[in-house]
Design a protein around this motif. Structure first.
Motif, short mmCIF file in Angstrom:
data_model
loop_
_atom_site.label_atom_id
_atom_site.label_comp_id
_atom_site.label_asym_id
_atom_site.label_seq_id
_atom_site.Cartn_x
_atom_site.Cartn_y
_atom_site.Cartn_z
N GLU A 131 0.83 -1.21 0.00
CA GLU A 131 0.00 0.00 0.00
C GLU A 131 0.86 1.26 0.00
O GLU A 131 0.53 2.25 -0.65
N THR A 132 1.98 1.22 0.74
CA THR A 132 2.88 2.39 0.77
C THR A 132 3.52 2.61 -0.59
O THR A 132 3.64 3.75 -1.06
N LEU A 133 3.97 1.52 -1.23
CA LEU A 133 4.58 1.65 -2.55
C LEU A 133 3.57 2.19 -3.57
O LEU A 133 3.92 2.99 -4.44
N ARG A 134 2.32 1.75 -3.45
CA ARG A 134 1.29 2.26 -4.35
C ARG A 134 1.13 3.77 -4.20
O ARG A 134 1.06 4.51 -5.20
N ARG A 135 1.10 4.25 -2.94
CA ARG A 135 0.98 5.70 -2.71
C ARG A 135 2.19 6.44 -3.26
O ARG A 135 2.05 7.51 -3.86
N PHE A 136 3.37 5.86 -3.05
CA PHE A 136 4.59 6.49 -3.57
C PHE A 136 4.52 6.60 -5.09
O PHE A 136 4.85 7.64 -5.66
N HIS A 137 4.08 5.54 -5.74
CA HIS A 137 4.00 5.53 -7.20
C HIS A 137 3.02 6.59 -7.70
O HIS A 137 3.33 7.35 -8.63
N GLU A 138 1.85 6.64 -7.08
CA GLU A 138 0.81 7.54 -7.57
C GLU A 138 1.08 9.01 -7.23
O GLU A 138 0.66 9.89 -7.97
N ARG A 139 1.82 9.27 -6.15
CA ARG A 139 2.08 10.66 -5.75
C ARG A 139 3.43 11.17 -6.25
O ARG A 139 3.57 12.38 -6.50
N ILE A 140 4.41 10.28 -6.38
CA ILE A 140 5.77 10.72 -6.72
C ILE A 140 6.29 10.02 -7.97
O ILE A 140 6.81 10.67 -8.89
N GLY A 141 6.16 8.69 -8.02
CA GLY A 141 6.74 7.92 -9.11
C GLY A 141 6.24 8.32 -10.48
O GLY A 141 7.02 8.49 -11.44
N LEU A 142 4.92 8.51 -10.61
CA LEU A 142 4.36 8.91 -11.90
C LEU A 142 4.80 10.31 -12.29
O LEU A 142 5.08 10.59 -13.46
N LYS A 143 4.90 11.19 -11.31
CA LYS A 143 5.28 12.58 -11.57
C LYS A 143 6.70 12.67 -12.15
O LYS A 143 6.95 13.41 -13.10
N TYR A 144 7.62 11.89 -11.58
CA TYR A 144 9.02 11.96 -12.01
C TYR A 144 9.39 10.85 -13.00
O TYR A 144 10.54 10.79 -13.45
N VAL A 145 8.42 10.00 -13.34
CA VAL A 145 8.70 8.80 -14.15
C VAL A 145 9.86 8.04 -13.50
O VAL A 145 10.86 7.69 -14.13
N ALA A 146 9.73 7.80 -12.19
CA ALA A 146 10.81 7.22 -11.39
C ALA A 146 10.85 5.70 -11.45
O ALA A 146 11.79 5.10 -10.94
#
Length: 315
Positions: A131-146
């Motif tokens: 669940e934490t990784l999902r939040r990271f992806h949707e809030r940060i990962g997608l924004k930076y294409v990380a």
């Protein structure tokens, strides 16, 4: 005698059925091929990788499906589905300035307004609890294409680290450096240790504040329990070369002054000794005593009868 019945109608019916069956099979084949071509695929994960699976696509809303854990076998993705790969396990933000580093050294300003450079690294584990990784992806990962695209040197991953690590580290080091003069940071082990401890406290605080959650954990975090703190390794702050040279010259001058002071002390002692001799023996007596001490005059014992033979010293 009656005429035999014709089989033409029966034959035509059978032909139509065969034709319809053929058409149906062709349509099914086309549908299956279209299904495969529309994006149906499979993914698997390496031991140091975790994936997020999202279902949906062009004709339906995209929604989170599941996490695919490390070392998982083939997982089939439906048409239009997507997956995003993130690193599992220990990672490092390197700000040493080397060729493969994420960043160059960080600049700080000391209490006495001297700019210094600090190299080092921050070691961490991305929080991959699902669940934490999902939040990271949707809030940060997608924004930076990380998320990773098969390359550890993902430019998006680097941009993300530069924002969520370099900026907090810069703030923390600058704040801590305002408490110390540059010579202490460069030359005093005790001051450097105090500075490092202060940087560590502030950096961990600022990293969490910037990220907004415990997305970056201590290097051995396994996905459950306390997230822990990022581990910092910081090298000694380096001032400009001109100040290093000046400091070396200053130290050399101090050593020269110390040596001169020792010479002056020796001369003073000798002068005090001569003054004492003059007081006791008089000026001529002191000169004679000094000449004897230096070996410039030989002392000859006088016999009882008063006869003395003097042999000149060979030159």
């Amino acid at each position: 005698m009656g005429m035999p019945k014709s089989n033409d109608g029966q034959g035509r019916g059978t032909g139509r059925r065969l034709l319809l069956r053929g058409v149906l099979l062709t349509v099914i084949a086309i549908v299956v091929l279209g299904f495969v071509a529309s994006g149906c695929s499979k993914v698997s994960t390496a031991p140091d990788e975790v994936r997020l699976h999202y279902a949906g696509g062009a004709f339906e809303a995209i929604k989170f499906e599941k996490c695919i854990n490390p070392s998982s076998g083939a997982t089939y993705l439906g048409p239009g589905d997507s997956s995003y790969s993130y690193p599992f396990g220990q990672r490092t933000f390197d700000f040493s300035g080397s060729d493969d580093a994420e960043s160059g050294p960080i600049s700080i300003v000391s209490k006495d307004n001297v700019q210094l450079k600090v190299a080092g690294s921050a070691t961490f584990t991305l929080n991959t609890s699902c669940e934490t990784l999902r939040r990271f992806h949707e809030r940060i990962g997608l924004k930076y294409v990380a998320y990773f695209d098969g390359s550890e040197s993902s430019s998006g991953w680097r941009r993300m680290l530069n924002f969520y690590f370099k900026q907090p580290l810069d703030r923390a080091m600058d704040a801590a450096s305002q408490e110390f003069e540059w010579k202490k940071l460069f030359n005093d082990p005790n001051a450097k240790q105090q500075w490092e401890q202060r940087v560590g406290v502030l950096a961990r605080q600022f990293i969490k504040e910037t990220a907004g959650a415990d997305y970056f954990c201590q290097p051995n975090y396994g996905g459950s329990g306390e997230c822990g703190d990022v581990v910092l390794t910081i090298q000694k702050p380096e001032p400009p070369q001109s100040l290093i040279d000046a400091l070396a010259a200053e130290q050399a001058a101090k050593q020269q002054n110390l040596a001169q002071a020792q010479i002056n002390t020796k001369v003073k002692t000798e002068l005090e000794s001569i003054r004492d001799l003059v007081k006791v023996l008089g000026p001529q007596g002191a000169i004679l005593w000094k000449a004897v001490q230096d070996g410039r005059i030989d002392v000859v014992p006088v016999p009882a009868d008063g006869s003395v033979n003097i042999t000149p010293r060979a030159r």
